[in-house]
Write a protein that holds these residues in place. Structure first.
Motif, PDB file in Angstrom:
ATOM      1  N   GLN A  29     -12.075  -4.546 -33.195  1.00  0.00           N
ATOM      2  CA  GLN A  29     -10.945  -4.802 -32.766  1.00  0.00           C
ATOM      3  C   GLN A  29     -11.176  -3.296 -31.444  1.00  0.00           C
ATOM      4  OE1 GLN A  29      -8.940  -3.061 -36.196  1.00  0.00           O
ATOM      5  NE2 GLN A  29      -8.845  -5.332 -37.217  1.00  0.00           N
ATOM      6  N   GLU A  30     -11.607  -2.058 -31.387  1.00  0.00           N
ATOM      7  CA  GLU A  30     -11.465  -1.287 -30.223  1.00  0.00           C
ATOM      8  C   GLU A  30     -12.074  -1.781 -29.363  1.00  0.00           C
ATOM      9  OE1 GLU A  30     -13.280   2.075 -31.901  1.00  0.00           O
ATOM     10  OE2 GLU A  30     -11.002   2.577 -32.752  1.00  0.00           O
ATOM     11  N   LYS A  31     -13.099  -3.016 -29.135  1.00  0.00           N
ATOM     12  CA  LYS A  31     -13.633  -4.023 -27.979  1.00  0.00           C
ATOM     13  C   LYS A  31     -12.690  -4.919 -28.483  1.00  0.00           C
ATOM     14  CE  LYS A  31     -18.109  -1.664 -29.284  1.00  0.00           C
ATOM     15  NZ  LYS A  31     -17.981  -0.395 -27.852  1.00  0.00           N
ATOM     16  N   GLY A  32     -11.486  -5.451 -28.767  1.00  0.00           N
ATOM     17  CA  GLY A  32     -10.806  -6.713 -28.558  1.00  0.00           C
ATOM     18  C   GLY A  32     -11.563  -7.749 -29.583  1.00  0.00           C
ATOM     19  N   LYS A  33     -12.512  -7.668 -30.144  1.00  0.00           N
ATOM     20  CA  LYS A  33     -13.756  -8.266 -31.348  1.00  0.00           C
ATOM     21  C   LYS A  33     -13.877  -9.094 -31.796  1.00  0.00           C
ATOM     22  CE  LYS A  33     -16.620  -8.742 -27.243  1.00  0.00           C
ATOM     23  NZ  LYS A  33     -16.458  -9.814 -26.871  1.00  0.00           N
ATOM     24  N   ASP A  34     -13.530  -9.351 -32.490  1.00  0.00           N
ATOM     25  CA  ASP A  34     -12.932 -10.840 -34.056  1.00  0.00           C
ATOM     26  C   ASP A  34     -14.442  -9.129 -35.269  1.00  0.00           C
ATOM     27  OD1 ASP A  34     -14.556 -11.791 -36.846  1.00  0.00           O
ATOM     28  OD2 ASP A  34     -12.132 -12.534 -35.999  1.00  0.00           O
ATOM     29  N   ARG A  35     -13.768  -8.548 -36.055  1.00  0.00           N
ATOM     30  CA  ARG A  35     -13.912  -7.966 -37.253  1.00  0.00           C
ATOM     31  C   ARG A  35     -15.850  -7.934 -37.437  1.00  0.00           C
ATOM     32  NH1 ARG A  35     -10.848  -4.464 -39.675  1.00  0.00           N
ATOM     33  NH2 ARG A  35     -12.947  -4.966 -41.561  1.00  0.00           N
ATOM     34  N   LEU A  36     -16.030  -9.708 -37.576  1.00  0.00           N
ATOM     35  CA  LEU A  36     -17.456 -10.135 -37.991  1.00  0.00           C
ATOM     36  C   LEU A  36     -18.340  -9.646 -36.701  1.00  0.00           C
ATOM     37  CD1 LEU A  36     -16.824 -13.319 -39.495  1.00  0.00           C
ATOM     38  CD2 LEU A  36     -17.524 -11.386 -40.921  1.00  0.00           C
ATOM     39  N   TYR A  37     -17.485  -9.558 -35.774  1.00  0.00           N
ATOM     40  CA  TYR A  37     -18.600  -8.865 -34.714  1.00  0.00           C
ATOM     41  C   TYR A  37     -19.824  -7.581 -34.762  1.00  0.00           C
ATOM     42  CZ  TYR A  37     -20.398  -7.454 -29.977  1.00  0.00           C
ATOM     43  OH  TYR A  37     -20.070  -6.784 -28.188  1.00  0.00           O
ATOM     44  N   GLY A  38     -18.329  -7.008 -35.266  1.00  0.00           N
ATOM     45  CA  GLY A  38     -18.969  -5.141 -36.156  1.00  0.00           C
ATOM     46  C   GLY A  38     -19.496  -5.005 -37.005  1.00  0.00           C
ATOM     47  N   HIS A  39     -19.408  -6.495 -37.810  1.00  0.00           N
ATOM     48  CA  HIS A  39     -20.715  -6.184 -39.267  1.00  0.00           C
ATOM     49  C   HIS A  39     -22.021  -7.058 -38.215  1.00  0.00           C
ATOM     50  CE1 HIS A  39     -16.974  -5.774 -41.849  1.00  0.00           C
ATOM     51  NE2 HIS A  39     -16.583  -6.942 -41.547  1.00  0.00           N
ATOM     52  N   PHE A  40     -21.839  -7.483 -37.775  1.00  0.00           N
ATOM     53  CA  PHE A  40     -23.224  -8.514 -36.813  1.00  0.00           C
ATOM     54  C   PHE A  40     -24.314  -7.396 -36.581  1.00  0.00           C
ATOM     55  CE2 PHE A  40     -25.371  -9.731 -32.728  1.00  0.00           C
ATOM     56  CZ  PHE A  40     -26.518 -10.401 -33.930  1.00  0.00           C
ATOM     57  N   HIS A  41     -23.002  -6.339 -35.755  1.00  0.00           N
ATOM     58  CA  HIS A  41     -24.323  -4.759 -34.636  1.00  0.00           C
ATOM     59  C   HIS A  41     -24.127  -4.147 -35.743  1.00  0.00           C
ATOM     60  CE1 HIS A  41     -23.290  -6.165 -30.126  1.00  0.00           C
ATOM     61  NE2 HIS A  41     -22.278  -6.897 -31.062  1.00  0.00           N
ATOM     62  N   GLY A  42     -23.555  -3.749 -37.391  1.00  0.00           N
ATOM     63  CA  GLY A  42     -23.676  -2.711 -38.026  1.00  0.00           C
ATOM     64  C   GLY A  42     -25.495  -3.556 -38.625  1.00  0.00           C
ATOM     65  N   VAL A  43     -25.930  -4.351 -38.376  1.00  0.00           N
ATOM     66  CA  VAL A  43     -26.903  -4.558 -38.980  1.00  0.00           C
ATOM     67  C   VAL A  43     -27.780  -3.896 -37.828  1.00  0.00           C
ATOM     68  CG1 VAL A  43     -28.667  -6.516 -38.829  1.00  0.00           C
ATOM     69  CG2 VAL A  43     -26.478  -6.777 -39.955  1.00  0.00           C
ATOM     70  N   GLU A  44     -28.022  -2.700 -36.969  1.00  0.00           N
ATOM     71  CA  GLU A  44     -29.069  -2.523 -35.840  1.00  0.00           C
ATOM     72  C   GLU A  44     -28.593  -1.226 -36.752  1.00  0.00           C
ATOM     73  OE1 GLU A  44     -31.887  -1.898 -33.910  1.00  0.00           O
ATOM     74  OE2 GLU A  44     -30.790  -4.108 -33.358  1.00  0.00           O
ATOM     75  N   SER A  45     -27.548  -0.713 -37.175  1.00  0.00           N
ATOM     76  CA  SER A  45     -27.573   0.378 -37.602  1.00  0.00           C
ATOM     77  C   SER A  45     -28.151   1.278 -38.655  1.00  0.00           C
ATOM     78  CB  SER A  45     -26.452   0.972 -37.580  1.00  0.00           C
ATOM     79  OG  SER A  45     -25.498   1.193 -35.524  1.00  0.00           O
ATOM     80  N   VAL A  46     -27.983   0.060 -39.946  1.00  0.00           N
ATOM     81  CA  VAL A  46     -29.100  -0.116 -40.636  1.00  0.00           C
ATOM     82  C   VAL A  46     -30.708  -0.394 -40.332  1.00  0.00           C
ATOM     83  CG1 VAL A  46     -29.605  -1.003 -42.828  1.00  0.00           C
ATOM     84  CG2 VAL A  46     -27.186  -1.635 -42.168  1.00  0.00           C
ATOM     85  N   ARG A  47     -31.290  -0.581 -39.725  1.00  0.00           N
ATOM     86  CA  ARG A  47     -32.380  -1.212 -38.783  1.00  0.00           C
ATOM     87  C   ARG A  47     -32.819   0.077 -38.814  1.00  0.00           C
ATOM     88  NH1 ARG A  47     -32.001  -4.759 -35.695  1.00  0.00           N
ATOM     89  NH2 ARG A  47     -32.281  -7.135 -37.118  1.00  0.00           N
ATOM     90  N   ASP A  48     -31.714   0.867 -37.688  1.00  0.00           N
ATOM     91  CA  ASP A  48     -31.967   2.127 -37.470  1.00  0.00           C
ATOM     92  C   ASP A  48     -32.469   3.450 -38.116  1.00  0.00           C
ATOM     93  OD1 ASP A  48     -32.598   3.184 -34.483  1.00  0.00           O
ATOM     94  OD2 ASP A  48     -31.360   4.638 -35.104  1.00  0.00           O
TER      95      ASP A  48
END
Length: 254
Positions: A29-48
């Motif tokens: 939301q801080e980036k003006g995107k849909d919440r699912l956009y955040g969940h999608f990018h959260g996957v990269e954090s899980v991997r890391d």
């Protein structure tokens, strides 16, 4: 500049780290995107972070991926999260095997859609013989659900005569929890600046060190993990004893 990783005492790692992965929606939301956009990018954090824990030699990592309360979120978000879950599990299983990581899942799986159940079963089976990091995904999980479920099963076994009510103690309850095969977490990390446990491993976190960071989960990386571990290693863990007692025992054992 040297990495924080080099400052970590690998002889004093927390055996089990638990993480509340918070802030995906707000990050988006801080980036003006849909919440699912955040969940999608959260996957990269899980991997890391999974990779970071495996590299360090942490034994157990529990990730709070989806709570029972999350089912009350808007339908589109829940549907999107379940689709992302299935896609991610199927995509990442080969990597888990390559890195000798064993997957476990805790939570009320009856609420999950069939495709998610199938994807989880396939990944659990494929990683079942791995002997490295134990990766525990808390899916459709809440601690109150877990405790009620454990008490119900204990009561049932008391009725059956398998155990006596007078013999029920802390060890009994521990055996009936969904985490019975894992040691209790020593370090609990919550991202995104919230200072709550949010119904996560309430019994198991009794003596865990709690670490809160304002970093949103999609921005959380290995260096942030190292910061948390270094903070953990700088604390004195007393387990109800006095500081003098702990120091005396440490001197005796050294």
């Amino acid at each position: 500049m040297s990495s924080l990783k080099e400052q970590i005492d690998t002889e004093r790692l927390p055996r089990h780290i638990a993480i509340i992965m918070d802030g995906n929606g707000r990050w988006a939301q801080e980036k003006g995107k849909d919440r699912l956009y955040g969940h999608f990018h959260g996957v990269e954090s899980v991997r890391d972070i999974v990779e970071g824990c495996a590299e360090l030699g942490v034994g157990y990592l529990t990730l709070y991926a989806f709570s029972t309360e999350n089912w009350d979120r808007p339908a589109y978000e829940v549907t999107g999260l379940m689709e992302l879950l299935v896609e991610t599990i199927r995509k990442e299983t080969a990597t888990l095997n390559k890195n000798n990581i064993k997957l476990h899942v805790i939570g009320d799986h009856s609420m999950l859609p069939e495709n998610a159940k199938q994807a989880l079963k396939e990944s659990l089976d494929m990683t079942s013989t791995n002997t490295g990091l134990h990766l525990i995904m808390a899916l459709s999980y809440s601690s109150r659900w877990e405790l009620v479920n454990a008490v119900q099963r204990i009561a049932s076994d008391v009725e059956l005569g398998t155990i006596k009510a007078a013999d029920v103690n802390q060890d009994t309850l521990q055996r009936y929890l969904s985490t019975s095969e894992f040691p209790d977490p020593e370090l609990m990390i919550r991202t995104s600046g919230e200072y709550r446990i949010s119904n996560f491993l309430l019994y198991q976190l009794a003596y865990a060190e709690l670490y809160f960071t304002p970093v949103r989960w999609p921005d959380f990386r290995k260096e942030n993990l190292y910061e948390a571990i270094l903070d953990f290693q700088g604390r004195e863990r007393r387990f109800g004893k006095t500081s003098a007692q702990v120091k005396s025992e440490t001197n005796l054992n050294s």
